[in-house]
Write a protein that holds these residues in place. Sequence first.
Motif, PDB file in Angstrom:
ATOM      1  N   MET A   1     120.750 -12.199  -0.327  1.00  0.00           N
ATOM      2  CA  MET A   1     119.691 -12.782   0.463  1.00  0.00           C
ATOM      3  C   MET A   1     119.398 -11.825   1.625  1.00  0.00           C
ATOM      4  SD  MET A   1     119.544 -16.589   2.162  1.00  0.00           S
ATOM      5  CE  MET A   1     119.680 -17.489   0.651  1.00  0.00           C
ATOM      6  N   ASN A   2     118.142 -11.580   1.899  1.00  0.00           N
ATOM      7  CA  ASN A   2     117.809 -10.646   2.970  1.00  0.00           C
ATOM      8  C   ASN A   2     117.797 -11.335   4.333  1.00  0.00           C
ATOM      9  OD1 ASN A   2     115.311 -11.907   3.319  1.00  0.00           O
ATOM     10  ND2 ASN A   2     114.291 -10.537   1.898  1.00  0.00           N
ATOM     11  N   ASN A   3     117.796 -10.528   5.388  1.00  0.00           N
ATOM     12  CA  ASN A   3     117.862 -11.063   6.750  1.00  0.00           C
ATOM     13  C   ASN A   3     116.662 -11.937   7.092  1.00  0.00           C
ATOM     14  OD1 ASN A   3     120.307  -9.893   7.230  1.00  0.00           O
ATOM     15  ND2 ASN A   3     119.483  -8.088   8.253  1.00  0.00           N
ATOM     16  N   GLY A   4     115.480 -11.574   6.588  1.00  0.00           N
ATOM     17  CA  GLY A   4     114.283 -12.383   6.837  1.00  0.00           C
ATOM     18  C   GLY A   4     114.418 -13.780   6.279  1.00  0.00           C
ATOM     19  N   LYS A   5     114.974 -13.892   5.084  1.00  0.00           N
ATOM     20  CA  LYS A   5     115.164 -15.193   4.440  1.00  0.00           C
ATOM     21  C   LYS A   5     116.196 -16.035   5.212  1.00  0.00           C
ATOM     22  CE  LYS A   5     114.388 -17.690   0.677  1.00  0.00           C
ATOM     23  NZ  LYS A   5     113.113 -18.246   0.334  1.00  0.00           N
ATOM     24  N   ILE A   6     117.266 -15.385   5.664  1.00  0.00           N
ATOM     25  CA  ILE A   6     118.287 -16.090   6.449  1.00  0.00           C
ATOM     26  C   ILE A   6     117.683 -16.606   7.747  1.00  0.00           C
ATOM     27  CG2 ILE A   6     120.440 -15.797   7.744  1.00  0.00           C
ATOM     28  CD1 ILE A   6     121.312 -13.829   5.519  1.00  0.00           C
ATOM     29  N   PHE A   7     116.875 -15.768   8.409  1.00  0.00           N
ATOM     30  CA  PHE A   7     116.228 -16.165   9.654  1.00  0.00           C
ATOM     31  C   PHE A   7     115.312 -17.372   9.416  1.00  0.00           C
ATOM     32  CE2 PHE A   7     112.649 -15.790  12.680  1.00  0.00           C
ATOM     33  CZ  PHE A   7     113.359 -15.995  13.853  1.00  0.00           C
ATOM     34  N   GLU A   8     114.548 -17.365   8.332  1.00  0.00           N
ATOM     35  CA  GLU A   8     113.647 -18.482   8.025  1.00  0.00           C
ATOM     36  C   GLU A   8     114.440 -19.762   7.767  1.00  0.00           C
ATOM     37  OE1 GLU A   8     110.280 -18.686   8.193  1.00  0.00           O
ATOM     38  OE2 GLU A   8     110.462 -16.692   9.081  1.00  0.00           O
ATOM     39  N   LEU A   9     115.568 -19.658   7.075  1.00  0.00           N
ATOM     40  CA  LEU A   9     116.399 -20.840   6.822  1.00  0.00           C
ATOM     41  C   LEU A   9     116.981 -21.388   8.120  1.00  0.00           C
ATOM     42  CD1 LEU A   9     118.269 -19.847   3.537  1.00  0.00           C
ATOM     43  CD2 LEU A   9     116.485 -21.572   3.816  1.00  0.00           C
ATOM     44  N   GLU A  10     117.359 -20.502   9.043  1.00  0.00           N
ATOM     45  CA  GLU A  10     117.870 -20.945  10.336  1.00  0.00           C
ATOM     46  C   GLU A  10     116.769 -21.633  11.143  1.00  0.00           C
ATOM     47  OE1 GLU A  10     119.588 -17.458  12.116  1.00  0.00           O
ATOM     48  OE2 GLU A  10     121.350 -17.534  10.803  1.00  0.00           O
ATOM     49  N   LYS A  11     115.554 -21.090  11.098  1.00  0.00           N
ATOM     50  CA  LYS A  11     114.425 -21.716  11.783  1.00  0.00           C
ATOM     51  C   LYS A  11     114.153 -23.111  11.215  1.00  0.00           C
ATOM     52  CE  LYS A  11     110.414 -19.678  12.219  1.00  0.00           C
ATOM     53  NZ  LYS A  11     109.301 -18.707  12.189  1.00  0.00           N
ATOM     54  N   LEU A  12     114.184 -23.220   9.893  1.00  0.00           N
ATOM     55  CA  LEU A  12     113.965 -24.508   9.246  1.00  0.00           C
ATOM     56  C   LEU A  12     115.050 -25.497   9.654  1.00  0.00           C
ATOM     57  CD1 LEU A  12     112.528 -26.392   7.263  1.00  0.00           C
ATOM     58  CD2 LEU A  12     113.950 -25.416   5.454  1.00  0.00           C
ATOM     59  N   CYS A  14     116.743 -25.589  12.393  1.00  0.00           N
ATOM     60  CA  CYS A  14     116.470 -26.017  13.777  1.00  0.00           C
ATOM     61  C   CYS A  14     115.338 -27.034  13.820  1.00  0.00           C
ATOM     62  CB  CYS A  14     116.131 -24.813  14.651  1.00  0.00           C
ATOM     63  SG  CYS A  14     117.551 -23.777  15.028  1.00  0.00           S
ATOM     64  N   LYS A  15     114.288 -26.800  13.038  1.00  0.00           N
ATOM     65  CA  LYS A  15     113.165 -27.740  13.012  1.00  0.00           C
ATOM     66  C   LYS A  15     113.600 -29.095  12.451  1.00  0.00           C
ATOM     67  CE  LYS A  15     109.314 -24.527  12.788  1.00  0.00           C
ATOM     68  NZ  LYS A  15     108.103 -24.130  12.072  1.00  0.00           N
ATOM     69  N   LEU A  16     114.425 -29.069  11.404  1.00  0.00           N
ATOM     70  CA  LEU A  16     114.919 -30.319  10.825  1.00  0.00           C
ATOM     71  C   LEU A  16     115.780 -31.074  11.824  1.00  0.00           C
ATOM     72  CD1 LEU A  16     115.747 -29.182   7.182  1.00  0.00           C
ATOM     73  CD2 LEU A  16     113.813 -30.579   7.946  1.00  0.00           C
ATOM     74  N   GLN A  17     116.591 -30.351  12.591  1.00  0.00           N
ATOM     75  CA  GLN A  17     117.413 -30.989  13.619  1.00  0.00           C
ATOM     76  C   GLN A  17     116.528 -31.610  14.700  1.00  0.00           C
ATOM     77  OE1 GLN A  17     120.748 -31.643  13.545  1.00  0.00           O
ATOM     78  NE2 GLN A  17     120.133 -32.915  15.260  1.00  0.00           N
ATOM     79  N   ASP A  18     115.452 -30.904  15.060  1.00  0.00           N
ATOM     80  CA  ASP A  18     114.502 -31.446  16.044  1.00  0.00           C
ATOM     81  C   ASP A  18     113.870 -32.742  15.539  1.00  0.00           C
ATOM     82  OD1 ASP A  18     115.012 -29.286  17.702  1.00  0.00           O
ATOM     83  OD2 ASP A  18     113.156 -28.220  17.196  1.00  0.00           O
TER      84      ASP A  18
END
Length: 107
Positions: A1-12, A14-18
């Motif tokens: 998995m590339n870093n961009g994909k990992i970053f997007e999953l982390e953003k998601l 955070c949004k789900l937690q919000d």
Amino acid sequence: MNNGKIFELEKLSCKLQDIATVVHDAVAVCQEDTIALLALLRQLEQLHREIRDGAFQESLPNNRQALYSLLKDIESEGGWPYIERMRLQAFLTNLPPEATSEEEWGK
């Protein structure tokens, strides 16, 4: 998995937690207000239906390999998301015992 994909999953994540935090806050505001809580449940069910029938269906895989991967993920991560409705019997257990006919009509 590339870093961009990992970053997007982390953003998601955070949004789900919000979203979860906002829903919990709404529950706290509605505490003891059955009608308001019912409205909240209806809104969540509507959102579930909109996502499922719209964006989710449009994103479904179009080949066997991708479909297999999706089904495998669904199975390993806890199954299909489902909003369960309260059963009538469970709902009725919260009602006070019914008064007898004699008590109700004053003997």
